[in-house]
Scaffold this active site. Structure first.
Site, PDB file in Angstrom:
ATOM      1  N   ASP A 228       4.142   7.002  -8.201  1.00 47.31           N
ATOM      2  CA  ASP A 228       3.379   6.835  -6.961  1.00 47.31           C
ATOM      3  C   ASP A 228       3.432   8.120  -6.145  1.00 47.31           C
ATOM      4  O   ASP A 228       4.491   8.512  -5.664  1.00 47.31           O
ATOM      5  CB  ASP A 228       3.965   5.672  -6.156  1.00 47.31           C
ATOM      6  CG  ASP A 228       3.093   5.258  -4.993  1.00 47.31           C
ATOM      7  OD1 ASP A 228       2.150   5.982  -4.667  1.00 47.31           O
ATOM      8  OD2 ASP A 228       3.365   4.202  -4.398  1.00 47.31           O
ATOM      9  N   HIS A 322      -7.370   1.468  -9.214  1.00 46.97           N
ATOM     10  CA  HIS A 322      -6.862   2.002  -7.953  1.00 46.97           C
ATOM     11  C   HIS A 322      -6.970   3.526  -7.909  1.00 46.97           C
ATOM     12  O   HIS A 322      -7.367   4.099  -6.878  1.00 46.97           O
ATOM     13  CB  HIS A 322      -5.404   1.565  -7.772  1.00 46.97           C
ATOM     14  CG  HIS A 322      -4.795   2.026  -6.487  1.00 46.97           C
ATOM     15  ND1 HIS A 322      -5.075   1.426  -5.274  1.00 46.97           N
ATOM     16  CD2 HIS A 322      -3.918   3.034  -6.224  1.00 46.97           C
ATOM     17  CE1 HIS A 322      -4.389   2.038  -4.317  1.00 46.97           C
ATOM     18  NE2 HIS A 322      -3.686   3.009  -4.867  1.00 46.97           N
TER      19      HIS A 322
END
Length: 414
Positions: A228, A322
């Protein structure tokens, strides 16, 4: 802190100095605390502080700390509201107290005569303390004419289930450190120093991977197991300052070299997420789980091949993945510096984990950074069924103070 107090207190910085050069070789099996306790019991010399403990971050500078500082292992986010009757004068006195305290703690020194001793035997451990002002701060202090339009409330999003008691606030403080006790010590010191001027509105605790836990430096993983932060803007990029920091020529001089922080408590619906196979999880994100590389191949830093199709004629990176929807090139170049902490606040009565991401992102203008990206994610992100936004805040974070200044002085004394 007085000179007498400085002489009498065994500060963390003095302790760090006492170990001298030995601190640089203190990577002792990753267990300095246990080794020190054993040494004390056996009469041997105590173990030196590790390089993790000795790391310091400057309080004074062009920008506040905790923005471009590398992710820290522990963090606390805390918002305050000014007490009834408190105004500009009380706010100025509070920011002066907090700034003096933050400078001491970040340098590895004790928090004055009332120091609790929680972190006396630790180094500063990359401690940062960052301060920001919410929209309502300007009403309470009579400074509405100094409030930028960028602090207008964020728009509502369909995934929002916001708890007002854990959102917004007059004042916001971000605390980060690579040691949990150092971070907690700073949290308690900041809370105590608020005195009668401000009251806690909400507080959240977070964590990241500890420095040295991996064989080489790596982008962090979140609680879904995904790498991330791969495409975060980097300070080495030519347009980094333009995207992240408010320019010096701004209409509001007090905010020059500052930034805007969007804070979101994002609950991860981990039980639902973990029912997906790794392959399905990767298609939701658009990246490989093993190393964060795009599904179109390469390494973590390889550009997304958004137009590539597979043998079946379908996009390799799905149109609702995403990574595709949040990519800057899909959002008119909109970018923000994401600097989150994970959280886990126990188990709900139904057995589901209360866990997720304390999302903190930085940008020169939230209306050009966070808002357009979140609007697009809100319309069709494959990740949306697995997350829930539970709290939100937007804060203006002034530039770093110069020597002799306190944070926000140029606003409160304008």
């Amino acid at each position: 802190m007085s000179d007498t107090a400085s002489d009498n207190d065994i500060s963390r910085r003095r302790l760090l100095g006492a170990v001298g050069a030995a601190g640089a070789t203190g990577l002792v099996l990753g267990a300095a605390g246990g080794a020190a306790a054993h040494a004390a019991a056996s009469g041997d010399a105590p173990t030196a502080l590790t390089t993790v403990g000795s790391a310091t971050v400057a309080f004074h500078g062009e920008h506040q700390s905790g923005i471009t500082t590398p992710l820290q292992a522990r963090g606390h986010l805390i918002a305050f509201d000014l007490a009834p009757g408190a105004g500009r004068r009380e706010a100025a006195a509070l920011m002066r107290r907090w700034s003096t305290l933050a400078a001491e703690l970040m340098a590895g020194r004790a928090a004055g005569d009332g120091d609790t001793g929680v972190a006396l035997d630790a180094g500063p451990s990359s401690l940062t303390i960052t301060f920001g002002f919410g929209r309502t701060f300007f009403d309470r202090t009579g400074l509405v004419t100094q409030r930028p339009a960028e602090l207008d409330p964020l728009p509502a999003f369909s995934s929002d289930q916001l708890d007002d008691r854990r959102s917004n606030g007059d004042l916001w403080v971000q605390i980060g450190s690579d040691d949990a006790l150092v971070a907690f010590h700073a949290l308690r010191a900041i809370q105590k120093a608020a005195g009668e001027a401000a009251r806690v509105r909400w507080q959240m605790n977070g964590f990241n991977r500890s420095p040295g836990a991996t064989g080489r430096p790596m982008t962090a993983r979140n609680l879904m197991g995904q790498v991330d932060g791969t495409r975060n803007p980097k300070p080495s990029e030519a347009d980094f300052d333009r995207r992240i920091f408010v320019p010096s020529g701004t209409k509001y001089a007090w905010l020059a070299d500052g930034s805007y922080a969007v804070v979101r408590r994002i609950r991860m619906l981990l039980d639902d997420w973990e029912k997906l196979s790794p392959t399905k999880q990767e298609r939701v994100i658009g990246r490989r789980k093993s190393d964060g590389a795009p599904l179109t191949g390469g390494t973590e830093t390889t550009e997304l091949a958004l137009d590539r199709t597979g043998p079946d004629g379908k996009l390799v990176i799905p149109d609702n993945a995403h990574a595709r929807i949040s990519a800057p090139e899909q959002n008119g170049g909109a970018a923000m510096l994401r600097r989150p902490f994970s959280f886990h606040d126990g188990i709900d009565p139904d057995g589901t984990p209360d866990a997720g991401l304390l999302f903190v992102c930085w940008q020169a203008d939230p209306l050009r950074g966070f808002v357009p990206v979140q609007r697009k994610l809100d319309r069709g992100d494959a990740l949306s069924p697995f997350i829930r936004h539970e709290a939100s805040g937007l804060f203006a974070v002034p530039g770093g103070p110069k020597k002799g200044e306190y944070v926000g002085q140029r606003l409160l004394e304008s």
